[in-house]
Design an enzyme around this catalytic site. Structure first.
Site, PDB file in Angstrom:
ATOM      1  N   LYS A  80       0.979  -1.084   0.012  1.00 38.43           N
ATOM      2  CA  LYS A  80      -0.047   0.317   0.004  1.00 38.43           C
ATOM      3  C   LYS A  80       0.862   1.264  -0.013  1.00 38.43           C
ATOM      4  O   LYS A  80       0.512   2.306  -0.556  1.00 38.43           O
ATOM      5  CB  LYS A  80      -1.107   0.043   1.237  1.00 38.43           C
ATOM      6  CG  LYS A  80      -2.238  -1.083   1.051  1.00 38.43           C
ATOM      7  CD  LYS A  80      -3.435  -0.555   1.848  1.00 38.43           C
ATOM      8  CE  LYS A  80      -4.479  -1.487   1.375  1.00 38.43           C
ATOM      9  NZ  LYS A  80      -5.460  -1.318   2.393  1.00 38.43           N
ATOM     10  N   LYS A 129      -2.978  -9.939  -6.979  1.00 39.08           N
ATOM     11  CA  LYS A 129      -4.291 -10.388  -6.668  1.00 39.08           C
ATOM     12  C   LYS A 129      -5.326  -9.308  -7.146  1.00 39.08           C
ATOM     13  O   LYS A 129      -5.232  -8.118  -7.253  1.00 39.08           O
ATOM     14  CB  LYS A 129      -4.250 -10.295  -5.165  1.00 39.08           C
ATOM     15  CG  LYS A 129      -4.334  -9.100  -4.285  1.00 39.08           C
ATOM     16  CD  LYS A 129      -4.545  -9.412  -3.045  1.00 39.08           C
ATOM     17  CE  LYS A 129      -4.388  -7.853  -2.282  1.00 39.08           C
ATOM     18  NZ  LYS A 129      -4.910  -7.995  -0.777  1.00 39.08           N
ATOM     19  N   LYS A 174      -9.842  -4.372  -4.958  1.00 45.45           N
ATOM     20  CA  LYS A 174     -10.795  -2.986  -5.274  1.00 45.45           C
ATOM     21  C   LYS A 174     -10.139  -1.819  -5.539  1.00 45.45           C
ATOM     22  O   LYS A 174     -10.759  -1.080  -5.902  1.00 45.45           O
ATOM     23  CB  LYS A 174     -11.704  -3.178  -4.035  1.00 45.45           C
ATOM     24  CG  LYS A 174     -11.205  -3.425  -2.891  1.00 45.45           C
ATOM     25  CD  LYS A 174     -12.510  -3.271  -1.620  1.00 45.45           C
ATOM     26  CE  LYS A 174     -11.745  -4.058  -0.442  1.00 45.45           C
ATOM     27  NZ  LYS A 174     -12.723  -4.509   0.426  1.00 45.45           N
TER      28      LYS A 174
END
Ligand code: TYM
Length: 345
Positions: A117, A210, A213
């Site tokens: 992130k 992966k 969203k």
């Protein structure tokens, strides 16, 4: 020992079939066939985790109710399980602070999700198309101590999550053991349960990543809300490998991912699907996969749409869930405070 199941999803936008196959579907199975000794299943909407990256307030409110509607539409029954919003129980942030004092910065900085992130924040393209470097917040780093608080407050025994969250559950176990060693038995040591045995649902446009969203392109994921036309279009556009055979192979990650999705949704073994499609090409397999997803999601989408017509009903369910779990959370927190020397007046 009593068994308690706890899990959650961030209401940060759409819910995709990775969340569904990695988490919600196993929740429903656990709820409907509870393990011996299970006395409660708790499913949380973790809005405080969602704000570790910037959210639009109006959209976050909508997404929170919408997540509750998806839980129920997918089969979580509020008569059997407790559904609530994380921020409505202040014990979560209180325990998270305490646990952060028993967690090392190095342990947090090593988390794969934190690294990913942070990297993403630093490479984000702003509206202008230029790279806008954003500094990661302290919340992004301490995210796992909040997750540990979520789990440990309820003396959880089982945490059904997708493979990407296993590292966080392992850290939760370490924090709980450390605390128990210092102060005596306080927290149950939770176990994780990844039904799809370590298989992540990968992105449709890049099987090395992966499904996520927060992806830049909507062709990365299949949202539970995608229309039949969109589902077919996304599956047709999904990348495939250089081979031609519908076979699960390590060096054919794209078709393997699609086979995995089919198998998880249809309930057929991968070997059975390989047999069924042995004389078919990728295109034919993709059409069959799109049909399978469309017919599986149709009743879920129609239930979701009808639940979203009555937001006050959803709010009632969420309030009742929050009240139902309160006593366990309060009991654990009060025990922790006493043990570490805080005056529990
Ligand atoms: P979140 O919101 O990122 O994802 C929710 C659940 O979906 C699973 N998942 C996947 N499974 C398979 N393939 C994928 N591509 C995929 N993407 C997501 C995740 O593993 C997860 O189970 N930190 C958590 C939320 C959380 C939580 C908790 C979970 C907060 N507190 C306490 C369990 C217990 C998260 O961000 O999940």
């Amino acid at each position: 020992m009593a068994k308690r199941i706890f899990s959650g999803i961030q209401p940060s936008g759409i819910i995709h079939i990775g969340n569904y196959l990695g988490a919600i579907k196993q929740w429903v199975e656990l709820q409907n066939n509870p393990p011996t000794g299970e006395d409660e299943a708790i499913f949380c909407i973790v809005d405080l985790h969602a704000i570790t990256v910037r959210q639009n307030p109006e959209q976050l409110r909508k997404n929170t109710l919408s997540a509750a509607a998806w839980y129920i539409a997918c089969g979580i029954n509020p008569q059997k399980s407790d559904i609530f919003i994380q921020s409505t129980r202040p014990e979560h942030t209180e325990l998270a602070w305490i646990l952060s004092c028993y967690t090392q910065i190095g342990e947090l900085a090593r988390m794969t999700q934190y690294k990913e992130k942070t990297q993403k924040l630093q490479n984000d393209l702003g509206d202008t198309g230029f790279i806008v470097k954003a500094a990661p917040s302290a919340g992004l780093l301490t995210y796992p101590t909040l997750m540990a608080a979520d789990i440990l407050l309820y003396q959880t025994t089982t945490v059904p999550v997708g493979e990407d969250q296993v590292q966080h559950v392992e850290l939760t176990r370490d924090i709980a053991k450390r605390f128990n060693n210092l102060y005596g038995q306080t927290f149950t040591i939770p176990d994780y349960s990844t039904k799809i045995s370590g298989k992540r649902i990968m992105a449709l446009d890049d099987p090395s990543k992966k499904m996520s969203k927060s992806a830049a392109s909507e062709y990365n994921y299949m949202a539970l809300s995608d229309s039949p036309e969109k589902i077919r279009q996304k599956i047709r556009k999904a990348v495939t490998d250089s081979g031609t055979q519908v076979k699960y192979e390590k060096d054919q990650p794209a078709i393997s991912n699609l086979l995995n999705i089919h198998s998880e949704i249809s309930g057929k073994e991968v070997a059975e699907l390989e047999d069924e499609f042995s004389s078919k090409n990728y295109g034919e397999f993709k059409e069959a996969l799109a049909d399978t997803i469309i017919s599986h999601l149709a009743p879920i989408q129609s239930k979701y749409n009808s639940l979203m017509q009555s937001p006050t009903e959803l709010e009632k369910i969420l309030k009742a869930g929050s009240e139902k779990v309160a006593s366990t959370a309060q009991k654990t927190l009060s025990d922790v405070k006493t043990k570490i020397g805080l005056l529990n007046l």
